[in-house]
Write an enzyme that holds these catalytic residues in place. Structure first.
Site, PDB file in Angstrom:
ATOM      1  N   THR A 121      32.351  34.213  45.858  1.00  0.00           N
ATOM      2  CA  THR A 121      31.443  35.084  45.127  1.00  0.00           C
ATOM      3  C   THR A 121      30.021  34.539  45.156  1.00  0.00           C
ATOM      4  O   THR A 121      29.813  33.327  45.274  1.00  0.00           O
ATOM      5  CB  THR A 121      31.912  35.193  43.662  1.00  0.00           C
ATOM      6  OG1 THR A 121      30.896  35.800  42.877  1.00  0.00           O
ATOM      7  CG2 THR A 121      32.206  33.820  43.050  1.00  0.00           C
ATOM      8  N   ASP A 122      29.052  35.430  44.990  1.00  0.00           N
ATOM      9  CA  ASP A 122      27.660  34.983  44.889  1.00  0.00           C
ATOM     10  C   ASP A 122      27.386  34.229  43.583  1.00  0.00           C
ATOM     11  O   ASP A 122      26.357  33.555  43.455  1.00  0.00           O
ATOM     12  CB  ASP A 122      26.690  36.175  45.025  1.00  0.00           C
ATOM     13  CG  ASP A 122      26.896  37.268  43.985  1.00  0.00           C
ATOM     14  OD1 ASP A 122      27.803  37.151  43.134  1.00  0.00           O
ATOM     15  OD2 ASP A 122      26.127  38.261  44.025  1.00  0.00           O
TER      16      ASP A 122
HETATM   17  P1  NAD Z   1      41.608  40.836  40.841  1.00  0.00           P
HETATM   18  O1  NAD Z   1      41.636  40.109  39.535  1.00  0.00           O
HETATM   19  O2  NAD Z   1      41.555  42.321  40.871  1.00  0.00           O
HETATM   20  O3  NAD Z   1      42.920  40.412  41.690  1.00  0.00           O
HETATM   21  C1  NAD Z   1      43.376  39.098  41.768  1.00  0.00           C
HETATM   22  C2  NAD Z   1      44.785  39.118  42.362  1.00  0.00           C
HETATM   23  O4  NAD Z   1      45.234  37.759  42.504  1.00  0.00           O
HETATM   24  C3  NAD Z   1      45.813  39.833  41.486  1.00  0.00           C
HETATM   25  O5  NAD Z   1      46.626  40.677  42.277  1.00  0.00           O
HETATM   26  C4  NAD Z   1      46.643  38.692  40.902  1.00  0.00           C
HETATM   27  O6  NAD Z   1      47.983  39.066  40.608  1.00  0.00           O
HETATM   28  C5  NAD Z   1      46.557  37.663  42.008  1.00  0.00           C
HETATM   29  N1  NAD Z   1      46.773  36.287  41.535  1.00  0.00           N
HETATM   30  C6  NAD Z   1      46.168  35.676  40.481  1.00  0.00           C
HETATM   31  N2  NAD Z   1      46.640  34.414  40.348  1.00  0.00           N
HETATM   32  C7  NAD Z   1      47.516  34.221  41.362  1.00  0.00           C
HETATM   33  C8  NAD Z   1      48.316  33.116  41.766  1.00  0.00           C
HETATM   34  N3  NAD Z   1      48.283  31.948  41.091  1.00  0.00           N
HETATM   35  N4  NAD Z   1      49.105  33.245  42.845  1.00  0.00           N
HETATM   36  C9  NAD Z   1      49.147  34.429  43.523  1.00  0.00           C
HETATM   37  N5  NAD Z   1      48.435  35.512  43.168  1.00  0.00           N
HETATM   38  C10 NAD Z   1      47.624  35.404  42.102  1.00  0.00           C
HETATM   39  O7  NAD Z   1      40.412  40.190  41.645  1.00  0.00           O
HETATM   40  P2  NAD Z   1      39.365  40.869  42.657  1.00  0.00           P
HETATM   41  O8  NAD Z   1      38.248  41.419  41.868  1.00  0.00           O
HETATM   42  O9  NAD Z   1      40.091  41.708  43.605  1.00  0.00           O
HETATM   43  O10 NAD Z   1      38.820  39.558  43.397  1.00  0.00           O
HETATM   44  C11 NAD Z   1      39.481  39.060  44.556  1.00  0.00           C
HETATM   45  C12 NAD Z   1      38.719  37.879  45.100  1.00  0.00           C
HETATM   46  O11 NAD Z   1      37.392  38.276  45.430  1.00  0.00           O
HETATM   47  C13 NAD Z   1      38.580  36.710  44.113  1.00  0.00           C
HETATM   48  O12 NAD Z   1      38.711  35.507  44.835  1.00  0.00           O
HETATM   49  C14 NAD Z   1      37.169  36.871  43.562  1.00  0.00           C
HETATM   50  O13 NAD Z   1      36.646  35.631  43.156  1.00  0.00           O
HETATM   51  C15 NAD Z   1      36.458  37.419  44.781  1.00  0.00           C
HETATM   52  N6  NAD Z   1      35.240  38.221  44.517  1.00  0.00           N
HETATM   53  C16 NAD Z   1      35.310  39.282  43.656  1.00  0.00           C
HETATM   54  C17 NAD Z   1      34.175  40.071  43.469  1.00  0.00           C
HETATM   55  C18 NAD Z   1      34.196  41.282  42.559  1.00  0.00           C
HETATM   56  O14 NAD Z   1      33.170  41.929  42.386  1.00  0.00           O
HETATM   57  N7  NAD Z   1      35.338  41.646  41.961  1.00  0.00           N
HETATM   58  C19 NAD Z   1      32.984  39.771  44.149  1.00  0.00           C
HETATM   59  C20 NAD Z   1      32.957  38.671  45.014  1.00  0.00           C
HETATM   60  C21 NAD Z   1      34.104  37.917  45.205  1.00  0.00           C
HETATM   61  O1  TDX Z   2      31.573  46.324  29.154  1.00  0.00           O
HETATM   62  C1  TDX Z   2      30.785  45.673  29.847  1.00  0.00           C
HETATM   63  N1  TDX Z   2      29.440  45.798  29.621  1.00  0.00           N
HETATM   64  C2  TDX Z   2      28.508  45.124  30.352  1.00  0.00           C
HETATM   65  O2  TDX Z   2      27.298  45.266  30.108  1.00  0.00           O
HETATM   66  C3  TDX Z   2      31.233  44.794  30.904  1.00  0.00           C
HETATM   67  C4  TDX Z   2      32.700  44.628  31.182  1.00  0.00           C
HETATM   68  C5  TDX Z   2      30.272  44.132  31.641  1.00  0.00           C
HETATM   69  N2  TDX Z   2      28.943  44.273  31.373  1.00  0.00           N
HETATM   70  C6  TDX Z   2      27.944  43.608  32.234  1.00  0.00           C
HETATM   71  C7  TDX Z   2      28.158  42.143  32.500  1.00  0.00           C
HETATM   72  C8  TDX Z   2      27.553  41.993  33.887  1.00  0.00           C
HETATM   73  O3  TDX Z   2      26.142  41.859  33.790  1.00  0.00           O
HETATM   74  O4  TDX Z   2      28.052  44.265  33.509  1.00  0.00           O
HETATM   75  C9  TDX Z   2      27.853  43.332  34.568  1.00  0.00           C
HETATM   76  C10 TDX Z   2      29.087  43.297  35.454  1.00  0.00           C
HETATM   77  O5  TDX Z   2      30.152  42.727  34.686  1.00  0.00           O
HETATM   78  P1  TDX Z   2      31.597  42.402  35.328  1.00  0.00           P
HETATM   79  O6  TDX Z   2      32.199  43.648  35.877  1.00  0.00           O
HETATM   80  O7  TDX Z   2      32.368  41.628  34.325  1.00  0.00           O
HETATM   81  O8  TDX Z   2      31.205  41.530  36.612  1.00  0.00           O
HETATM   82  P2  TDX Z   2      30.471  40.099  36.793  1.00  0.00           P
HETATM   83  O9  TDX Z   2      30.599  39.251  35.596  1.00  0.00           O
HETATM   84  O10 TDX Z   2      29.097  40.383  37.336  1.00  0.00           O
HETATM   85  O11 TDX Z   2      31.415  39.468  37.940  1.00  0.00           O
HETATM   86  C11 TDX Z   2      31.909  40.304  39.007  1.00  0.00           C
HETATM   87  O12 TDX Z   2      31.176  40.097  40.197  1.00  0.00           O
HETATM   88  C12 TDX Z   2      31.301  38.860  40.830  1.00  0.00           C
HETATM   89  C13 TDX Z   2      33.381  40.036  39.267  1.00  0.00           C
HETATM   90  O13 TDX Z   2      34.123  40.237  38.069  1.00  0.00           O
HETATM   91  C14 TDX Z   2      33.593  38.647  39.807  1.00  0.00           C
HETATM   92  O14 TDX Z   2      34.978  38.453  40.135  1.00  0.00           O
HETATM   93  C15 TDX Z   2      32.752  38.486  41.050  1.00  0.00           C
HETATM   94  O15 TDX Z   2      32.833  37.156  41.501  1.00  0.00           O
END
Ligand code: NAD
Ligand code: TDX
Length: 332
Positions: A121-122
């Site tokens: 992640t960033d």
């Molecule tokens: P998510 O929480 O939706 O999914 C995570 C998955 O990992 C789930 O299916 C969960 O069951 C599985 N998991 C958790 N612990 C585990 C374990 N010990 N063994 C096996 N499986 C396990 O997460 P996401 O938002 O899809 O993020 C996926 C990846 O991308 C993460 O590494 C996160 O850091 C990275 N990432 C997410 C974002 C974002 O905006 N969501 C941005 C940049 C990077």
């Molecule tokens: O109800 C809310 N109100 C609000 O203002 C929630 C849930 C979040 N927020 C704000 C917090 C952040 O500034 O919105 C922004 C986005 O929040 P999240 O969805 O929790 O994301 P963030 O904390 O930015 O992290 C996400 O992006 C990077 C992902 O969850 C991470 O897994 C990824 O690494």
């Protein structure tokens, strides 16, 4: 046939990649997922049975992971505890899965020689001032703020050390905030869309002026595939799509598209340590590997995402009450 092992493939971004990868007829996929509260088998329906397998297990299980690595050509490691707010109320599973889990995978990669791609992640870079003209690059120093981002940063550093010390065939990507279908309703955009569907006003932390750099999950998947195909081992690639928006901008767009007044939201208690702004310079990925995002329009991507949540209530409804109860407990 290229045999891919995808950890965390039942989560939001991992399942997007599974669907994307299996659209290539010469790819087969095994998902390894623990099915925590964030994993959903309902995100893995409609896949070709002859090229898809699901293994229910933990990335911290060394014997299982080493056996699976021996059966595949490459692993893409998505599994993580991923939500900042949860990491503030209970950091222990973040240390276990993000650090010990990654360590376990790296040891298996060392033992088997498998090609390994690490999803990050960033947020490892900390945050930027609102008026900073710079964006994050691959050489920005690590400066994470939360238990979540610090465990992701630690896992990236483990990968770098295993490349240098043991010759593990790894690449790393650090992506900005993803949106799209099948994202857990604890996260910002699906939380607000499902609140509006339920007749509840969206909740913005603090003054709502924090900035996130949004990318559609489909674009994240195409970038990861490109790095798997052509990325240089040992390198880090930043993934983004020039999607900087304040949280207020995002909520106003959702309200407007869902037929509500654009000021029909509430400001609530801020997140402790809340990062101000993220912004990604993805020129290395585009210059070196020729990748560009396809979702050029954020409003179009949000409209598609709203339509998905409207059409797929059975997918998200089981998550909603528990997610909102956690927020209610901390006044958010
Ligand atoms: P998510 O929480 O939706 O999914 C995570 C998955 O990992 C789930 O299916 C969960 O069951 C599985 N998991 C958790 N612990 C585990 C374990 N010990 N063994 C096996 N499986 C396990 O997460 P996401 O938002 O899809 O993020 C996926 C990846 O991308 C993460 O590494 C996160 O850091 C990275 N990432 C997410 C974002 C974002 O905006 N969501 C941005 C940049 C990077
Ligand atoms: O109800 C809310 N109100 C609000 O203002 C929630 C849930 C979040 N927020 C704000 C917090 C952040 O500034 O919105 C922004 C986005 O929040 P999240 O969805 O929790 O994301 P963030 O904390 O930015 O992290 C996400 O992006 C990077 C992902 O969850 C991470 O897994 C990824 O690494």
């Amino acid at each position: 046939m290229t045999k891919l092992l995808i950890t965390g493939g039942a989560g939001f971004i991992g399942s997007n990649f599974v669907h994307y990868a299996l659209a290539h007829p010469d790819v087969s996929v095994t998902v390894l997922d623990k099915l925590t509260y964030a994993g959903s088998l309902a995100s893995l329906t409609g896949l070709p049975e002859d090229r898809f397998r699901f293994v229910h297990g933990d990335i911290c299980d060394s014997a299982l992971v080493t056996e699976l690595f021996g059966e595949h050509d490459a692993v893409v490691h998505y599994a993580a505890e991923s939500h900042n707010d949860n990491s503030l109320s209970g950091p222990a599973p973040f240390v276990q899965t993000n650090l010990i889990g990654t360590f376990t995978l790296l040891e298996a990669a060392r033992a088997t020689g498998i090609r390994y791609h690490h999803i990050s992640t960033d947020e490892v870079y900390g945050d930027l001032e609102f008026d900073d003209p710079e964006r994050f690059t691959e050489s920005t120093p690590y400066n994470p703020s939360s238990p979540y981002s610090s465990t992701k940063a630690g896992s990236d550093l483990l990968v770098r050390a295993w490349v240098r010390s043991f010759g593990v065939q790894a690449t790393i990507s650090n992506c900005s905030n993803n949106y799209g279908p099948r994202q857990h309703v604890e996260k910002f955009i699906p939380r607000q869309i499902t609140n509006v569907i339920d007749g509840v006003r969206p909740r913005l932390y603090g003054d709502g002026l924090n900035v996130r750099d949004w990318i559609h999950a489909d674009d994240h998947s195409s970038a990861v595939m490109r790095i798997l195909e052509a990325g240089r081992v040992g390198e880090t690639y930043l993934i983004g799509a020039d999607g900087e928006k304040t949280n207020r901008d995002v909520v106003e767009a959702i309200l407007q598209m869902m037929g509500q007044p654009t000021d029909a939201y509430d400001l609530v208690t801020d997140r402790p340590g809340h990062d101000k702004r993220y912004a990604i310079d993805w020129s290395k990925l585009s210059d070196e590997l020729g990748w560009t995002p396809t979702y050029q329009s954020f409003p179009d991507g949000i409209a598609d995402t709203i339509a998905w949540y409207r059409d797929n209530e059975a997918w998200w409804r089981p998550q909603k009450a528990e997610a909102e109860a956690k927020y209610a407990a901390v006044g958010q």
